[in-house]
Scaffold this active site. Structure first.
Site, short mmCIF file in Angstrom:
data_model
loop_
_atom_site.label_atom_id
_atom_site.label_comp_id
_atom_site.label_asym_id
_atom_site.label_seq_id
_atom_site.Cartn_x
_atom_site.Cartn_y
_atom_site.Cartn_z
N LYS A 97 30.57 1.90 -12.05
CA LYS A 97 31.65 1.43 -12.93
C LYS A 97 32.87 0.99 -12.14
CE LYS A 97 32.10 5.30 -15.26
NZ LYS A 97 31.06 6.20 -14.79
N ARG A 145 35.10 9.56 -23.39
CA ARG A 145 33.92 10.27 -22.92
C ARG A 145 33.32 11.19 -23.97
NH1 ARG A 145 35.22 9.96 -17.18
NH2 ARG A 145 33.61 10.80 -15.84
N ARG A 171 28.32 8.91 -1.26
CA ARG A 171 29.55 8.24 -1.70
C ARG A 171 30.79 8.85 -1.06
NH1 ARG A 171 31.34 7.47 -7.99
NH2 ARG A 171 32.12 9.59 -8.06
N ARG A 187 34.24 13.57 -2.79
CA ARG A 187 34.83 14.26 -3.94
C ARG A 187 34.18 15.62 -4.15
NH1 ARG A 187 34.94 9.94 -8.82
NH2 ARG A 187 34.44 11.85 -9.94
N ARG A 236 27.18 16.60 -14.39
CA ARG A 236 27.94 15.47 -14.93
C ARG A 236 27.02 14.50 -15.67
NH1 ARG A 236 30.35 13.47 -9.72
NH2 ARG A 236 31.42 11.85 -10.90
P1 AMP Z 1 35.38 10.00 -13.05
O1 AMP Z 1 36.22 9.61 -11.88
O2 AMP Z 1 35.50 9.03 -14.19
O3 AMP Z 1 33.95 10.30 -12.67
O4 AMP Z 1 36.00 11.38 -13.61
C1 AMP Z 1 35.99 12.55 -12.84
C2 AMP Z 1 36.19 13.77 -13.72
O5 AMP Z 1 37.45 13.68 -14.39
C3 AMP Z 1 35.18 13.97 -14.82
O6 AMP Z 1 33.98 14.58 -14.38
C4 AMP Z 1 35.97 14.84 -15.79
O7 AMP Z 1 36.07 16.17 -15.30
C5 AMP Z 1 37.37 14.24 -15.70
N1 AMP Z 1 37.56 13.13 -16.68
C6 AMP Z 1 37.79 11.82 -16.42
N2 AMP Z 1 37.93 11.11 -17.55
C7 AMP Z 1 37.77 11.99 -18.57
C8 AMP Z 1 37.76 11.89 -19.99
N3 AMP Z 1 37.93 10.72 -20.60
N4 AMP Z 1 37.55 13.03 -20.70
C9 AMP Z 1 37.37 14.22 -20.12
N5 AMP Z 1 37.34 14.39 -18.79
C10 AMP Z 1 37.54 13.30 -18.01
#
Ligand code: AMP
Length: 212
Positions: free
Chosen positions: A13, A88, A127, A160, A171
Site C-alpha cells: 500500500k 480498518r 522490510r 518495525r 496482523r
Molecule cells: P500500518 O502502518 O498501517 O501497518 O499500521 C501499523 C499499526 O498501527 C497497526 O497494526 C495498528 O496497530 C495501528 N493502526 C494504524 N491504522 C489504524 C487504524 N485505522 N485503526 C486501528 N489501528 C491502526
C-alpha cells in the site's frame, strides 16, 4: 480525487501510495505513520498506543476517529486526499462516511490490494522502514542491506517492532476479520476495485493506473 487504499499489511500500500502521490497532488494520510510518529515523540497518544501496535492489535476506534477528523479538516486535505491504513474496522468505515457526509465530501475510489498470506510474510520479513521519512525498503528487491534510505538519504532504516513473523500473522488475521467488513461498507457507497498485489511494484502500479 479522494482515494482510500486498503489491503493486508505488507501488500504494498505504502509503495503504491508513493506512486499515486507522484502523479496527483493530494494529501497523503497514513494512520500507521501518524501513530508511529506519536510513539517516537512519546506524547500522550503514543503512550496509549505503543503496546497495541507492537502486538499487531488495532488502536481503539474512538482514538482513530479523532485523529482522522482532525487530519481531514486541515486545509491541505480540501482538494483531495489518499487514505492509507484507515478505515480498518466497520465502525471506522461508518464513522468516515458520516464525517464525509458532514463536510460535503465523498470517496471517489476504494482500492483493495490483496496477495496470498505466504507472500506477505516473506515480503515483510525483509522490510526496512525509514524512521525519518517512512519510506519502505525491501531487502529482497535491493539485494543486500542498504545503509541509507533511498528516498531521503538518512541513515535511519530499522525493522518495525510489528514486523516479526508472529506479529505479522496476527496482523493478517486482524485484517481478514476486521478490515474486510470495513472495505465492504465503503463498497456499498463508492466504486471499489480489487487489485492483484502480486508481482513487482511496477506491475501493480500499472494495474492501479488502469482503474484511477
Ligand atoms: P500500518 O502502518 O498501517 O501497518 O499500521 C501499523 C499499526 O498501527 C497497526 O497494526 C495498528 O496497530 C495501528 N493502526 C494504524 N491504522 C489504524 C487504524 N485505522 N485503526 C486501528 N489501528 C491502526
Amino acid at each position: 480525487m479522494n482515494i482510500v487504499i486498503m489491503g493486508p499489511p505488507g501488500v504494498g500500500k505504502g509503495t503504491q501510495a508513493e506512486a499515486i502521490m507522484a502523479e496527483r497532488h493530494v494529501a497523503y494520510i497514513a494512520t500507521g505513520t501518524i501513530l508511529r510518529g506519536a510513539v517516537q515523540e512519546g506524547n500522550e497518544l503514543g503512550l496509549q498506543v505503543a503496546a497495541l501496535m507492537a502486538a499487531g492489535e488495532l488502536v481503539p476506534d474512538h482514538l482513530m476517529m479523532e485523529i482522522i477528523k482532525e487530519r481531514l479538516l486541515r486545509p491541505d486535505a480540501r482538494d483531495g486526499w489518499l487514505l492509507d491504513g484507515f478505515p480498518r474496522t466497520a465502525p471506522q468505515a461508518d464513522g468516515l462516511l458520516a464525517l464525509l457526509d458532514g463536510i460535503g465530501q465523498r470517496i471517489d475510489r476504494v482500492l483493495v490490494l490483496d496477495a496470498p498470506d505466504d507472500e506477505i510474510v516473506r515480503r515483510l520479513g525483509g522490510r526496512l522502514t525509514c524512521r525519518a521519512c517512512g519510506h519502505v525498503t525491501n531487502l529482497q528487491r535491493v539485494g543486500g542491506p542498504p545503509t541509507a534510505c533511498s528516498t531521503c538519504g538518512k541513515d535511519a532504516l530499522y525493522t518495525r517492532d510489528d514486523d516479526s513473523e508472529e506479529t505479522i500473522r496476527r496482523r493478517l488475521e486482524v485484517f481478514r476479520e476486521r478490515t474486510w467488513p470495513a472495505a465492504e461498507r465503503l463498497g456499498e457507497r463508492s466504486a471499489l476495485v480489487r487489485i492483484d498485489g502480486r508481482g513487482t511494484p511496477a506491475e501493480v502500479k500499472q494495474r492501479i493506473a488502469g482503474v484511477l
